[in-house]
Motif scaffolding. Sequence first.
Motif, PDB file in Angstrom:
ATOM      1  N   PHE A 141       0.857  -1.186   0.000  1.00 10.34           N
ATOM      2  CA  PHE A 141       0.000   0.000   0.000  1.00 10.34           C
ATOM      3  C   PHE A 141       0.890   1.232   0.000  1.00 10.34           C
ATOM      4  CE2 PHE A 141      -1.904   3.234   2.864  1.00 10.34           C
ATOM      5  CZ  PHE A 141      -2.879   3.680   1.993  1.00 10.34           C
ATOM      6  N   TYR A 142       0.819   1.991  -1.057  1.00  7.36           N
ATOM      7  CA  TYR A 142       1.604   3.223  -1.090  1.00  7.36           C
ATOM      8  C   TYR A 142       0.847   4.310  -1.823  1.00  7.36           C
ATOM      9  CZ  TYR A 142       5.199   6.668  -1.709  1.00  7.36           C
ATOM     10  OH  TYR A 142       5.882   7.846  -1.678  1.00  7.36           O
ATOM     11  N   LEU A 143       0.716   5.456  -1.203  1.00  9.79           N
ATOM     12  CA  LEU A 143       0.078   6.598  -1.863  1.00  9.79           C
ATOM     13  C   LEU A 143       1.155   7.614  -2.199  1.00  9.79           C
ATOM     14  CD1 LEU A 143      -3.052   7.063   0.428  1.00  9.79           C
ATOM     15  CD2 LEU A 143      -2.890   5.882  -1.765  1.00  9.79           C
ATOM     16  N   PRO A 192      12.593  13.108   6.799  1.00  8.18           N
ATOM     17  CA  PRO A 192      12.543  12.727   8.208  1.00  8.18           C
ATOM     18  C   PRO A 192      12.142  11.270   8.386  1.00  8.18           C
ATOM     19  CG  PRO A 192      10.679  14.132   7.629  1.00  8.18           C
ATOM     20  CD  PRO A 192      11.593  14.125   6.458  1.00  8.18           C
ATOM     21  N   THR A 193      12.411  10.722   9.548  1.00 13.64           N
ATOM     22  CA  THR A 193      12.048   9.324   9.785  1.00 13.64           C
ATOM     23  C   THR A 193      10.543   9.143   9.727  1.00 13.64           C
ATOM     24  OG1 THR A 193      12.070   9.844  12.097  1.00 13.64           O
ATOM     25  CG2 THR A 193      13.916   8.555  11.271  1.00 13.64           C
ATOM     26  N   GLY A 194      10.173   7.968   9.309  1.00 13.97           N
ATOM     27  CA  GLY A 194       8.764   7.601   9.359  1.00 13.97           C
ATOM     28  C   GLY A 194       7.881   8.339   8.387  1.00 13.97           C
ATOM     29  N   CYS A 195       8.451   8.845   7.290  1.00 15.68           N
ATOM     30  CA  CYS A 195       7.597   9.568   6.364  1.00 15.68           C
ATOM     31  C   CYS A 195       7.339   8.735   5.117  1.00 15.68           C
ATOM     32  CB  CYS A 195       8.210  10.912   5.990  1.00 15.68           C
ATOM     33  SG  CYS A 195       9.651  10.762   4.954  1.00 15.68           S
ATOM     34  N   GLY A 196       7.786   7.501   5.088  1.00 17.11           N
ATOM     35  CA  GLY A 196       7.399   6.628   3.989  1.00 17.11           C
ATOM     36  C   GLY A 196       8.497   6.204   3.029  1.00 17.11           C
ATOM     37  N   LYS A 197       9.759   6.458   3.375  1.00 15.14           N
ATOM     38  CA  LYS A 197      10.838   6.126   2.445  1.00 15.14           C
ATOM     39  C   LYS A 197      10.946   4.613   2.229  1.00 15.14           C
ATOM     40  CE  LYS A 197      14.023   8.288   4.885  1.00 15.14           C
ATOM     41  NZ  LYS A 197      13.212   8.791   5.996  1.00 15.14           N
ATOM     42  N   THR A 198      10.928   3.892   3.334  1.00 11.41           N
ATOM     43  CA  THR A 198      11.059   2.445   3.230  1.00 11.41           C
ATOM     44  C   THR A 198       9.877   1.848   2.474  1.00 11.41           C
ATOM     45  OG1 THR A 198      12.211   2.491   5.334  1.00 11.41           O
ATOM     46  CG2 THR A 198      11.427   0.361   4.580  1.00 11.41           C
ATOM     47  N   ARG A 199       8.698   2.323   2.799  1.00  8.84           N
ATOM     48  CA  ARG A 199       7.505   1.835   2.128  1.00  8.84           C
ATOM     49  C   ARG A 199       7.567   2.133   0.625  1.00  8.84           C
ATOM     50  NH1 ARG A 199       2.314   0.394   3.664  1.00  8.84           N
ATOM     51  NH2 ARG A 199       3.431  -0.491   5.430  1.00  8.84           N
ATOM     52  N   ILE A 219      -3.615   7.512   4.639  1.00  7.66           N
ATOM     53  CA  ILE A 219      -2.605   6.526   5.016  1.00  7.66           C
ATOM     54  C   ILE A 219      -2.870   6.015   6.436  1.00  7.66           C
ATOM     55  CG2 ILE A 219      -0.153   6.201   5.524  1.00  7.66           C
ATOM     56  CD1 ILE A 219       0.399   8.287   3.302  1.00  7.66           C
ATOM     57  N   GLU A 240      -3.742   2.217   7.155  1.00  4.87           N
ATOM     58  CA  GLU A 240      -2.751   1.426   7.879  1.00  4.87           C
ATOM     59  C   GLU A 240      -3.185   1.161   9.312  1.00  4.87           C
ATOM     60  OE1 GLU A 240       0.981   0.610   6.903  1.00  4.87           O
ATOM     61  OE2 GLU A 240      -0.446   0.180   5.316  1.00  4.87           O
ATOM     62  N   THR A 248       4.502  10.037  10.382  1.00  5.89           N
ATOM     63  CA  THR A 248       3.364   9.214   9.982  1.00  5.89           C
ATOM     64  C   THR A 248       3.378   7.894  10.747  1.00  5.89           C
ATOM     65  OG1 THR A 248       3.729  10.149   7.791  1.00  5.89           O
ATOM     66  CG2 THR A 248       2.147   8.352   7.958  1.00  5.89           C
ATOM     67  N   ARG A 249       4.580   7.384  10.939  1.00  2.00           N
ATOM     68  CA  ARG A 249       4.660   6.109  11.641  1.00  2.00           C
ATOM     69  C   ARG A 249       4.070   6.198  13.042  1.00  2.00           C
ATOM     70  NH1 ARG A 249      10.049   5.105  12.032  1.00  2.00           N
ATOM     71  NH2 ARG A 249      10.152   4.206   9.959  1.00  2.00           N
ATOM     72  N   ILE A 274       0.342   6.163  13.000  1.00  2.00           N
ATOM     73  CA  ILE A 274      -0.201   4.819  12.794  1.00  2.00           C
ATOM     74  C   ILE A 274      -0.132   4.031  14.091  1.00  2.00           C
ATOM     75  CG2 ILE A 274       0.195   2.642  11.566  1.00  2.00           C
ATOM     76  CD1 ILE A 274       1.162   4.388   9.201  1.00  2.00           C
TER      77      ILE A 274
HETATM   78  N1  ADP Z   1       2.955   7.411   1.159  1.00  2.00           N
HETATM   79  C1  ADP Z   1       2.638   6.399   1.974  1.00  2.00           C
HETATM   80  N2  ADP Z   1       1.778   5.437   1.594  1.00  2.00           N
HETATM   81  C2  ADP Z   1       1.465   4.426   2.418  1.00  2.00           C
HETATM   82  N3  ADP Z   1       1.955   4.288   3.675  1.00  2.00           N
HETATM   83  C3  ADP Z   1       2.792   5.205   4.114  1.00  2.00           C
HETATM   84  C4  ADP Z   1       3.185   6.301   3.298  1.00  2.00           C
HETATM   85  N4  ADP Z   1       4.014   7.068   4.008  1.00  2.00           N
HETATM   86  C5  ADP Z   1       4.151   6.508   5.210  1.00  2.00           C
HETATM   87  N5  ADP Z   1       3.419   5.382   5.296  1.00  2.00           N
HETATM   88  C6  ADP Z   1       3.275   4.563   6.504  1.00  2.00           C
HETATM   89  O1  ADP Z   1       4.186   5.059   7.471  1.00  2.00           O
HETATM   90  C7  ADP Z   1       5.007   4.013   7.954  1.00  2.00           C
HETATM   91  C8  ADP Z   1       6.407   4.495   8.162  1.00  2.00           C
HETATM   92  O2  ADP Z   1       7.031   4.732   6.952  1.00  2.00           O
HETATM   93  P1  ADP Z   1       8.493   4.205   6.597  1.00  2.00           P
HETATM   94  O3  ADP Z   1       8.509   3.923   5.151  1.00  2.00           O
HETATM   95  O4  ADP Z   1       8.910   3.120   7.506  1.00  2.00           O
HETATM   96  O5  ADP Z   1       9.301   5.506   6.919  1.00  2.00           O
HETATM   97  P2  ADP Z   1      10.840   5.826   6.716  1.00  2.00           P
HETATM   98  O6  ADP Z   1      11.469   4.716   5.985  1.00  2.00           O
HETATM   99  O7  ADP Z   1      10.822   7.111   5.968  1.00  2.00           O
HETATM  100  O8  ADP Z   1      11.393   6.020   8.092  1.00  2.00           O
HETATM  101  C9  ADP Z   1       4.919   2.926   6.930  1.00  2.00           C
HETATM  102  O9  ADP Z   1       5.033   1.690   7.556  1.00  2.00           O
HETATM  103  C10 ADP Z   1       3.549   3.105   6.351  1.00  2.00           C
HETATM  104  O10 ADP Z   1       2.626   2.447   7.153  1.00  2.00           O
END
Ligand code: ADP
Lengths: 271, 752
Positions: A19-21, A45-52, A189, A193, A225-226, A229
């Motif tokens: 799931f990614y928006l 910043p951390t938790g803003c969706g980079k890994t996702r 999101i 989530e 965002t993390r 959630i």
């Molecule tokens: N654009 C997005 N679409 C879907 N989920 C997102 C998005 N951005 C953040 N999230 C949610 O926020 C959580 C944290 O994001 P993550 O990718 O782990 O952050 P980062 O790697 O930037 O620290 C993800 O697990 C997901 O649930």
Amino acid sequence: MNTTNQQRIEEHRILSEPFYLAQGNEVELALAAAREQLPLLLKGPTGCGKTRFMRYIAWRLGRPLITVSCHDDLSTSDLIGRYLVKGMEAMWLDGPLTLAVRHGAICYLDEIVEARKDTTVVIHPLADDRRELPVEKLGMIYAAPPEFMLAVSYNPGYQSVLKDLKPSTRQRFVSLSFTYPQPALESRIVMTEGQIEETLAARLVRLAGMTRSLKESGLAEGASTRLLIQAAQLLRQGLDIRSACRAGIIDSLTDDPELLEAMEEMVQSIF
Amino acid sequence: MDLDAQKQAFYELVSPSRPNDWEVEEVMELLAGIPADYRRALLAHVPTIWPISHSLCFSFLGEGVKGASRCPPELLSEWVRQILSRYEESGLRAARDFMGDIDTNFLQPLHGNAGVAVDAIRGAMVPYLRGVSGLALDLAADGQGRLWTDTRTIFVPGRQRLFAERVDNLLFLRFTVILQWGYIAGGSFRRQPDGRDFAALAARYGTGAGEGAIDAYLSCFPDPARAGQLLLLFELPRVFDLIRRELPGLVRAVQPLCQRLLAEDQGRCGRRGDQVHDLLRSILLPPDPPPPVGDHRLQGDGESGALSRFPDFYDRLADGRAGADHVLTLLVGEPDFIAARKRIEQTRAEDREQFISRLAGVLEQTRAQGPAGEKGPGGAGRADSIVLTAQGGDRHGEQEEAPGLSLLAEIELPPDLAAVRQRIEADLGEVPASYIQAAAGMAGQGRNLASGPETDGQIVPPAASFVYDEWDYRRAGYRKDWCVLVEKELPAVMTDFVPLTLHKYRGLKTRVRRQFEMLRTAHRFVKRRRYGDDIDFDAMVDALGDRQAGFAPSDRLFIRLVRDHRDIAALFLVDMSNSTEGWVGRMIKEALVLLCEVMEVSGDRYGIYGFSGMRRSRCELFHVKHLHEVYGEEVRQRIGAIGPREYTRMGPPIRHLTRMLQGTDARLRLLITLSDGKPEDYDGYVDVYAIEDTRKALVEARGAGIHSFCITVDQTAQDYLAHMYGRGNYIFVNKIENLPRRMTEFYRLLTS
Ligand SMILES: Nc1ncnc2c1ncn2[C@@H]1O[C@H](COP(=O)(O)OP(=O)(O)O)[C@@H](O)[C@H]1O
Ligand SMILES: [Mg+2]
């Protein structure tokens, strides 16, 4: 040996659509970079969706994704690989980077500036147009196939920018800056989530927005965002809103009593 | 009572000065009307007040007479104390205002603590306000106890005590502050009346058909002040809706309080049918279910025509003066549209200037780094960048197709510039093309831009001088490049100060040194060493594998337990203002000597600097020991040379050392300030201003990942300390002879 590696790489394949928006045109940019065989630099910043995001891109490209969380104990062998002894026989085991290069996967080095400089030098020849990985111990230089992709991330907030990335390296990358998603997007999101209802999600997002404008008041980083959630998950478990926000969000951000009080009041005001 | 004898007694009290005869007479006549005991009690304070201000003394006697029936004589001293501190803080006028209402300002706070003092709650309320609003708004106590805003600062009564419970007072205060924000955000102070609006007033009240901003419009009403307040009432439905949508919890909590105020009000004026009252009730306490959002009732129709219905509104309500005005004033305050307009214009001009010069600086820098810049496409980060098109027109010009991934003409804006940009967009809708053109022009000419902090280094200021911004809390913004700081050398003097000190503290030194040695013994495992206490299993496996594969295995096979390299860099910043003259200064120096002796065993990197100076153009920083300098004879001599100089402007040296620490790669970076009281400088750097700037500088340091702590030497703990340094970030030493011990102890606790 090939079979084990083959098995190992298969574990990294992403089978269902994450799931990614999209926040903007980052998906198109990343896909274009992939076509041009350019490495990616994700910052934000951390938790803003980079890994996702990387998971999503890997899925879109149909390539395995190998993620390495960097830390200062990470050694070159941890990335490239090492010999192991099995029976009386030495057996080479690919590190994540080698594995990715050899199988045309995506290698994602998360929080790259956390790793020591002498470790990260190994990515240089992969990042520029040589696209190759020398593995000294094997006496090999692997040329990366077109499918191989290198991606690194860092958080400009708490590392003095560029400190550990040589400009020459940095300029090889296509940079994508991530910020926190726009409120409407972020609400969706959090709603999806965290599996909570929309108005509640929107209010959590509103709270996050408020904490994010506290930089001037001494809060280094606002709620991610993390964290939202996470609070949503607590809510879903039946906790009341104040406790969920306090434990899920606010307390993770600071110890300063005045800021804590200010954020508590925000919670009271919003909900 | 014999008036002449009384006068004579007064002249004696104030001799040798010789006040004006009739002035004395007037006061004496007043005094004649109160009981003799009380009169004597009042006059007993004349010798204290008279030398400070004659006018204050006369006012004191006048107000004292009025308060005679309420203020028991034994409380007079406390009252005088508070009057004087008010006078010293904010001048005669404020002191008179304070005296003017002995009940609210003195007796009630003394007797009940239910009230909320603004200064006590600013610390949490300001971040709340900023978080909620997303604007750099500030909060201040108004000298006259009024509630109003100039759109940057919200002024509130210094004390809120409408209700018996503290929580209620705090809640109501919060709500009124948020209402003011609502008016700011809702654009009430930015309304632009058009020609028809003015013409309508001309027809009604015969004022000349004017033009101008909202304050000019309001001035056409028979009672402009009243018109201003009624305009806020007129807009209340819209603003209240906004707040209810954004902060439903707050509204829910405050509604019972509003209900109470309205009920009391009705009880007091005892008449029904007051229109303002009814209107307030219907807006704040809507019947269930609440009307749908967007029902603006009395409000005009839509943005443009909104003011057309205001004159009717005014005429209908302006006369019903009695009654509910009280509640209206409590809620929306007494607006000052002129001050707001001036502030808006000032901000706009400042933002424009700042934006242009900073953007020019950024453009210049980008160009210097080569045409390709260092940035890839901005991806999701549109909020931080601006597209420069030739005309500076639309913000997102045609973007090139992705494959080339070549540079879009996008420039990443540093955060401070992005913030200015946001402000401008909030104000004007978008950044005017002329701003961008001006910046591009400026950059093109390669003009030197003494603007942002980043450019300072490159503009070659005179040797070793640095320019820093300063925080001005009144406008909640920085004064750009406000202070110049010069690094200076202390003359080395030959003195036996250090040996004498060492002798004096020989016992303490040995003890503290032992403690500091212990500091080093934080243990940590390091892997892949040539020798060590244990086998590094990972390395062993690698080596075995390598050997089996025919490689020379590594000999780094051990884990070693090391006394951790603490990797701490600490800078000490020492107050060298003239107030440290004598005993205080001597103890500070002794403390530094002891500190150096024991720091040497801790192995931490440390530096010491003194600071003083006069005026913002000459802040001085004196080098005692650089971070990497060896502690030796020269350093000792420089410690000996530390001595009292001029003023205490704390912001610039803190910012300077912050920058120094940012340049180090230590894991833990500490900034420890040692001072003897309030920051102060000659040119208005005093009181709240100085405290707020110092606080801000420390907040900046914290934001840069630097831990800052302060040691204050003073007689009594002042209540501003917690606010200025942040709770838990300072210690207070009142027995100065304990300083050397306390200081080392403090450092040890901080770092272990
Ligand atoms: N654009 C997005 N679409 C879907 N989920 C997102 C998005 N951005 C953040 N999230 C949610 O926020 C959580 C944290 O994001 P993550 O990718 O782990 O952050 P980062 O790697 O930037 O620290 C993800 O697990 C997901 O649930
Ligand atoms: Mg991550």
